[in-house]
Motif scaffolding. Structure first.
Motif, PDB file in Angstrom:
ATOM      1  N   LEU A   1       6.336  11.209 -11.030  1.00  0.00           N
ATOM      2  CA  LEU A   1       6.748  12.343 -10.197  1.00  0.00           C
ATOM      3  C   LEU A   1       8.014  12.015  -9.410  1.00  0.00           C
ATOM      4  O   LEU A   1       8.933  12.836  -9.316  1.00  0.00           O
ATOM      5  N   ALA A   2       8.076  10.798  -8.847  1.00  0.00           N
ATOM      6  CA  ALA A   2       9.257  10.408  -8.085  1.00  0.00           C
ATOM      7  C   ALA A   2      10.476  10.298  -8.989  1.00  0.00           C
ATOM      8  O   ALA A   2      11.600  10.653  -8.603  1.00  0.00           O
ATOM      9  N   SER A   3      10.273   9.816 -10.204  1.00  0.00           N
ATOM     10  CA  SER A   3      11.371   9.684 -11.152  1.00  0.00           C
ATOM     11  C   SER A   3      11.939  11.050 -11.522  1.00  0.00           C
ATOM     12  O   SER A   3      13.164  11.224 -11.652  1.00  0.00           O
ATOM     13  N   LYS A   4      11.068  12.020 -11.683  1.00  0.00           N
ATOM     14  CA  LYS A   4      11.523  13.385 -11.960  1.00  0.00           C
ATOM     15  C   LYS A   4      12.348  13.922 -10.800  1.00  0.00           C
ATOM     16  O   LYS A   4      13.388  14.576 -11.008  1.00  0.00           O
TER      17      LYS A   4
ATOM     18  N   VAL B   1       0.852  -1.182   0.000  1.00  0.00           N
ATOM     19  CA  VAL B   1       0.000   0.000   0.000  1.00  0.00           C
ATOM     20  C   VAL B   1       0.894   1.240   0.000  1.00  0.00           C
ATOM     21  O   VAL B   1       1.729   1.409   0.894  1.00  0.00           O
ATOM     22  N   ASP B   2       0.752   2.075  -1.025  1.00  0.00           N
ATOM     23  CA  ASP B   2       1.573   3.283  -1.158  1.00  0.00           C
ATOM     24  C   ASP B   2       3.064   2.962  -1.077  1.00  0.00           C
ATOM     25  O   ASP B   2       3.852   3.686  -0.459  1.00  0.00           O
TER      26      ASP B   2
ATOM     27  N   TYR C   1       4.434   1.756 -17.595  1.00  0.00           N
ATOM     28  CA  TYR C   1       5.680   1.941 -16.850  1.00  0.00           C
ATOM     29  C   TYR C   1       6.880   2.023 -17.795  1.00  0.00           C
ATOM     30  O   TYR C   1       7.808   2.805 -17.571  1.00  0.00           O
ATOM     31  N   ARG C   2       6.860   1.228 -18.849  1.00  0.00           N
ATOM     32  CA  ARG C   2       7.949   1.296 -19.826  1.00  0.00           C
ATOM     33  C   ARG C   2       7.989   2.683 -20.461  1.00  0.00           C
ATOM     34  O   ARG C   2       9.066   3.270 -20.630  1.00  0.00           O
ATOM     35  N   ASP C   3       6.824   3.219 -20.786  1.00  0.00           N
ATOM     36  CA  ASP C   3       6.772   4.567 -21.353  1.00  0.00           C
ATOM     37  C   ASP C   3       7.267   5.617 -20.361  1.00  0.00           C
ATOM     38  O   ASP C   3       7.752   6.683 -20.756  1.00  0.00           O
ATOM     39  N   ALA C   4       7.147   5.297 -19.052  1.00  0.00           N
ATOM     40  CA  ALA C   4       7.615   6.215 -18.011  1.00  0.00           C
ATOM     41  C   ALA C   4       9.105   6.038 -17.711  1.00  0.00           C
ATOM     42  O   ALA C   4       9.636   6.728 -16.837  1.00  0.00           O
TER      43      ALA C   4
ATOM     44  N   PRO D   1       2.245   3.561  -7.930  1.00  0.00           N
ATOM     45  CA  PRO D   1       1.376   3.727  -9.099  1.00  0.00           C
ATOM     46  C   PRO D   1       2.093   4.569 -10.142  1.00  0.00           C
ATOM     47  O   PRO D   1       2.932   5.408  -9.808  1.00  0.00           O
ATOM     48  N   VAL D   2       1.763   4.353 -11.394  1.00  0.00           N
ATOM     49  CA  VAL D   2       2.566   4.956 -12.461  1.00  0.00           C
ATOM     50  C   VAL D   2       2.589   6.485 -12.387  1.00  0.00           C
ATOM     51  O   VAL D   2       3.625   7.110 -12.663  1.00  0.00           O
ATOM     52  N   ASP D   3       1.468   7.113 -11.996  1.00  0.00           N
ATOM     53  CA  ASP D   3       1.469   8.571 -11.919  1.00  0.00           C
ATOM     54  C   ASP D   3       2.411   9.060 -10.827  1.00  0.00           C
ATOM     55  O   ASP D   3       3.154  10.045 -11.027  1.00  0.00           O
TER      56      ASP D   3
END
Length: 270
Positions: free
Chosen positions: A202-205, A52-53, A236-239, A196-198
């Motif tokens: 943000l975390a990846s940025k 969860v999260d 996720y691959r696109d992210a 989650p992908v969204d």
């Protein structure tokens, strides 16, 4: 940096009928085509309701089941496998001396011919600590040990004779913006997250921004996440994710590899 899409599978020993069935599962995972085979660094198998999260939700009851120690097993895996990378997802710094851990990873890297991934985390499962006589501490003290341990590992890897076969990739698991992601940005070659992908985007940025602040290029840090189905994996691959993982828990009948087979089929079409 362009990377191929890879699939990794974490084979849980906890609850396996015996060591031989775990060993056979490792060999079969490589035979099927897994790029990375992971164990875990738990002295007891965590019983969980889910994630969860990005955080594990433990079951109320934590039973003792058949289990085996991870780093000892990795030395065996290094001998019996020939192609797949191997590692633990992830090693708990709180109950591993960092300098000794670096030496263990270097040794397994030599045994494997340069295929070890050093997965690292601050540790989270209290039972691992208390039943083996380690101080569980607090979130802060565990991450303080983690940060100091990362520095010691990097220093020790630079002093060992002989050095590792390759620059051992450091995988760091976690997604917390205050402690985990700064550690990723400073030390990791691979960042593994359950988000989650969204939220992952943000975390990846943020990882990229923190990497720049540390004089690194964020694109040098490979992104890793869980594979649940082909549609979500495409997102996720696109992210930016290129390493996809899942886990297989043993049953009395052994290991069911259907999820790995689906992952490999998706990878080969990607």
């Amino acid at each position: 940096m362009t990377r191929p899409v890879r699939v990794g599978i974490q084979l849980w020993p906890g609850g396996a009928p015996d060591y031989q069935s775990w060993r056979a599962a490792v060999l079969h995972a490589e035979e099927l085509g897994a790029d990375v085979i992971f164990g875990y660094d738990h002295f007891h198998a965590p019983a969980m309701e889910g994630i969860v999260d990005g955080k594990p939700l433990l079951s109320e009851v934590q039973p003792d089941v058949v289990n085996f120690e991870g780093w000892t097993a990795l030395a065996s895996w290094a001998e019996i496998t020939t192609r797949a990378e191997i590692g633990l997802l992830v090693t708990g710094i709180g109950y591993r001396n960092p300098d000794l851990l670096a030496d263990m990873a270097r040794t397994v890297d030599h045994i494997s011919g340069g295929r070890v991934i050093l997965g690292l985390g601050a540790g989270w499962y209290e039972k691992d600590y208390t039943t083996y006589g380690y101080d569980y501490g607090t979130f802060k003290t565990r991450f303080d040990l983690f940060d100091a341990g990362l520095e010691r590992i990097e220093q020790r890897l630079g002093k060992l004779n002989p050095p590792a076969v390759r620059d051992i990739p450091i995988l760091i698991g976690g997604s917390g913006p205050k402690r985990s992601l700064p550690a990723v940005a400073k030390h990791a070659d691979i960042w593994h997250a359950f988000l989650p992908v969204d939220k992952f985007v943000l975390a990846s940025k943020l990882v990229d921004e923190l990497a720049t602040a540390n004089g690194r290029n964020g694109s040098d840090i490979e992104r890793s996440s869980i594979w649940e189905n082909a549609r979500d994996a495409d997102a996720y691959r696109d992210a930016g994710v290129t390493l996809f993982t899942n886990e297989i828990h043993p049953t009395a009948d052994g290991y069911d590899f259907s999820i790995l087979e689906k992952m490999i089929e998706w990878r080969d079409k990607a």
